[in-house]
Design an enzyme around this catalytic site. Structure first.
Site, mmCIF file in Angstrom:
data_model
loop_
_atom_site.group_PDB
_atom_site.id
_atom_site.type_symbol
_atom_site.label_atom_id
_atom_site.label_comp_id
_atom_site.label_asym_id
_atom_site.label_seq_id
_atom_site.Cartn_x
_atom_site.Cartn_y
_atom_site.Cartn_z
ATOM 1 N N TRP A 56 -27.173 -41.551 -69.558
ATOM 2 C CA TRP A 56 -28.278 -41.110 -68.696
ATOM 3 C C TRP A 56 -27.751 -40.207 -67.582
ATOM 4 O O TRP A 56 -28.313 -39.153 -67.314
ATOM 5 C CB TRP A 56 -28.978 -42.308 -68.059
ATOM 6 C CG TRP A 56 -29.613 -43.249 -69.013
ATOM 7 C CD1 TRP A 56 -29.749 -43.106 -70.363
ATOM 8 C CD2 TRP A 56 -30.200 -44.501 -68.674
ATOM 9 N NE1 TRP A 56 -30.384 -44.193 -70.890
ATOM 10 C CE2 TRP A 56 -30.668 -45.065 -69.879
ATOM 11 C CE3 TRP A 56 -30.379 -45.193 -67.482
ATOM 12 C CZ2 TRP A 56 -31.302 -46.308 -69.922
ATOM 13 C CZ3 TRP A 56 -31.004 -46.433 -67.518
ATOM 14 C CH2 TRP A 56 -31.468 -46.972 -68.727
ATOM 15 N N ARG A 97 -22.937 -36.269 -56.654
ATOM 16 C CA ARG A 97 -23.911 -35.938 -57.704
ATOM 17 C C ARG A 97 -25.335 -36.331 -57.302
ATOM 18 O O ARG A 97 -26.297 -35.706 -57.752
ATOM 19 C CB ARG A 97 -23.525 -36.565 -59.039
ATOM 20 C CG ARG A 97 -23.402 -38.062 -59.105
ATOM 21 C CD ARG A 97 -22.872 -38.459 -60.498
ATOM 22 N NE ARG A 97 -22.474 -39.838 -60.561
ATOM 23 C CZ ARG A 97 -23.275 -40.831 -60.931
ATOM 24 N NH1 ARG A 97 -24.537 -40.584 -61.256
ATOM 25 N NH2 ARG A 97 -22.826 -42.079 -60.982
ATOM 26 N N LYS A 98 -25.485 -37.324 -56.439
ATOM 27 C CA LYS A 98 -26.832 -37.661 -55.976
ATOM 28 C C LYS A 98 -27.366 -36.602 -55.008
ATOM 29 O O LYS A 98 -28.561 -36.291 -55.018
ATOM 30 C CB LYS A 98 -26.837 -39.044 -55.311
ATOM 31 C CG LYS A 98 -26.569 -40.182 -56.284
ATOM 32 C CD LYS A 98 -27.628 -40.254 -57.374
ATOM 33 C CE LYS A 98 -27.391 -41.445 -58.283
ATOM 34 N NZ LYS A 98 -28.421 -41.553 -59.325
ATOM 35 N N ARG A 119 -31.341 -43.628 -58.208
ATOM 36 C CA ARG A 119 -31.084 -43.676 -56.779
ATOM 37 C C ARG A 119 -31.004 -42.255 -56.226
ATOM 38 O O ARG A 119 -30.351 -41.399 -56.824
ATOM 39 C CB ARG A 119 -29.774 -44.433 -56.512
ATOM 40 C CG ARG A 119 -29.876 -45.893 -56.891
ATOM 41 C CD ARG A 119 -28.599 -46.661 -56.674
ATOM 42 N NE ARG A 119 -27.583 -46.398 -57.682
ATOM 43 C CZ ARG A 119 -26.550 -47.215 -57.929
ATOM 44 N NH1 ARG A 119 -26.418 -48.340 -57.248
ATOM 45 N NH2 ARG A 119 -25.662 -46.921 -58.842
ATOM 46 N N ASP A 123 -27.905 -55.611 -64.949
ATOM 47 C CA ASP A 123 -29.003 -56.277 -64.251
ATOM 48 C C ASP A 123 -29.833 -57.123 -65.210
ATOM 49 O O ASP A 123 -30.029 -58.328 -65.009
ATOM 50 C CB ASP A 123 -29.893 -55.222 -63.585
ATOM 51 C CG ASP A 123 -30.207 -55.552 -62.132
ATOM 52 O OD1 ASP A 123 -29.806 -56.636 -61.680
ATOM 53 O OD2 ASP A 123 -30.820 -54.725 -61.465
#
Length: 478
Positions: free
Chosen positions: A84, A50-51, A415, A221
């Protein structure tokens, strides 16, 4: 266009290729192969398909004529994705489908994309996704008014330099990181409690934190670093928010013992798992079994060269410094797997230190302040002080006259696209210097009559270290 022209000849090949393509200066196939191959190396394996599709969609939106690529069967599957990613994947599918002459999106996909658009509001504070959705909806019958309103919202965020941001802000992520660094270096308590009060105001009802108060999706995070900061500052006064934050963190724990970035059921990641260990370790032995399981996942994630799979930083040292600290929390004498992880990490870091004392993001990258900060945190945990001294000299040489630190950006989002938040360079440098200062104390006053020469000696002491968080002790030598 002036902003893009200034970025055509920057050192970063991805940014230069994006600027060239947007300006209609071409996107040659050899450059395409180089850039896209480099991007693939900066994303986790589970997100590879998908990236690649996202990268192709971005360049397609900008007018590039790309070769056909098989992105794999999971590239457009949104069933196991957080919100997202689901919107991002759907928008990329729309852009690529239109370029390939495929049938338009179904009603469900269109409804998902349109649901993110509200006049004057950037959904989840994610400006990149906002623009991606507008490209996906362009030319869709009945969506012109939505696209026009979305463009009006976008123009509200154009900067004075002509550029556009990646997100509306990173206030919460910047706050937790800077707060931890300020605590590590002994900032006045009133300053630290002001930071804490702000974090309490932006904590979600489920106990987690997001990178900005405009977002509803918590992330591991921010949650882990906020927990560490609040615990270090005052575990009793902030016990309620800490307890709720721990509940939110444990709720996303994976069945493999690791922790993901977003949401239960999404893939665990090494960097997030190390961050979770650092946060959970503030609670003593309360979560001992969970920590052991997480460390087992972390050890299993380490690659043959000592590094870890790509995280949310261009610098491989980001996950390394967190993993290094995570392995020190629960053991006076680490078991063989943890000891081996430490040895591999330290071996890689020592070999990666440059002649100037600094560290780069990857092999072949020039030294930079943020990567050097990560490396310095690791070096302060070993006996030989010389490498840490060299890294410190390099880091202090990057100090600007007013006190800020100069460094190229290393954060990625989504990313593999980099984004620059200058205060993070200051925060990580300060955090590294905090680790260093806890390893050193002035030696005892010289005995009258005893001769000594040269610079004043220092001796190391058993000291408390803090990651983007949790405290751990390390035996040091002089």
């Amino acid at each position: 266009m002036r902003y893009l022209k200034r970025h055509r000849h920057v050192g970063d090949p991805l940014e230069a290729a994006l600027a060239d393509t947007a300006l209609g200066c071409g996107f040659a196939r050899p450059v395409q192969h180089e850039v896209l191959a480099g991007m693939a190396a900066q994303v986790p394996e589970f997100a590879g398909g998908r990236k690649r599709a996202l990268a192709h969609a971005v360049f397609t939106m900008l007018g590039a004529d790309l070769a056909h690529d098989d992105f794999g069967p999971d590239a457009f599957d949104v069933d196991a994705l957080h919100p997202w990613a689901a919107v991002q994947v759907t928008a990329a599918k729309a852009v690529l489908g239109r370029a390939a002459g495929k049938a338009p999106l179904g009603a469900g996909d269109l409804a998902l994309l349109a649901s993110t658009q509200r006049q004057g509001i950037v959904w989840e504070g994610n400006f990149f996704i906002h623009l991606l959705v507008l490209h996906a909806l362009a030319d869709v019958p009945g969506m012109q008014a939505t696209v026009d309103e979305g463009l009006g919202t976008a123009l509200m965020y154009q900067r004075d330099d002509g550029g556009m941001p990646f997100v509306t802000d990173t206030d919460t992520w910047s706050t937790v990181t800077a707060g931890l660094a300020l605590h590590a270096t002994g900032a006045p308590p009133p300053v630290l409690h002001r930071v804490a009060r702000h974090l309490l105001r932006v904590q979600h009802k489920d106990g987690g934190w997001s990178y900005t108060d405009r977002a509803q999706l918590p992330d591991t995070d921010c949650t882990t670093v906020a927990l560490e900061f609040l615990h270090q500052l005052d575990p009793y006064a902030y016990r309620g928010p800490i307890r709720r934050g721990l509940d939110a963190l444990l709720a996303v724990r994976g069945s493999d013992g690791g922790f993901p970035t977003y949401g239960a059921g999404t893939p665990s990641e090494a960097c997030m798992t190390a961050a979770a260990v650092n946060a959970l370790s503030t609670q003593g032995h309360l979560h001992h079994g969970i920590i052991q399981s997480a460390l087992h996942f972390l050890v299993g994630s380490q690659l043959a060269d000592g590094s870890f799979p790509p995280g949310w930083s261009r610098s491989r040292l980001h996950t390394l410094f967190r993993a290094h600290l995570a392995g020190n929390h629960s053991f006076r004498t680490p078991p063989p797997p943890i000891r081996s992880m430490h040895e591999q990490t330290l071996s890689l870091v020592r070999a990666a230190q440059r002649a100037d004392g600094g560290f780069g993001q990857q092999d072949g990258s020039p030294s930079d302040a943020i990567s050097t900060s990560y490396g310095l945190i690791i070096l302060t945990g070993q006996a030989d002080p010389a490498p840490a001294a060299r890294a410190t000299r390099y880091l202090l040489a990057q100090l600007r006259p007013h006190g800020g630190i100069t460094s190229p950006p290393d954060m990625l989002g989504p990313r593999p696209f980099p984004y620059d938040v200058p205060v993070l360079a200051d925060a990580f440098a300060l955090l590294a210097l905090g680790h260093l200062s806890r390893r050193i104390r002035p030696c005892r006053a010289a005995v009258p009559g005893r001769r000594h020469s040269g610079s004043r000696p220092v001796e190391t002491d058993r000291a408390q270290h803090h990651d983007a968080g949790a405290a751990h002790s390390t035996e040091n030598t002089t």
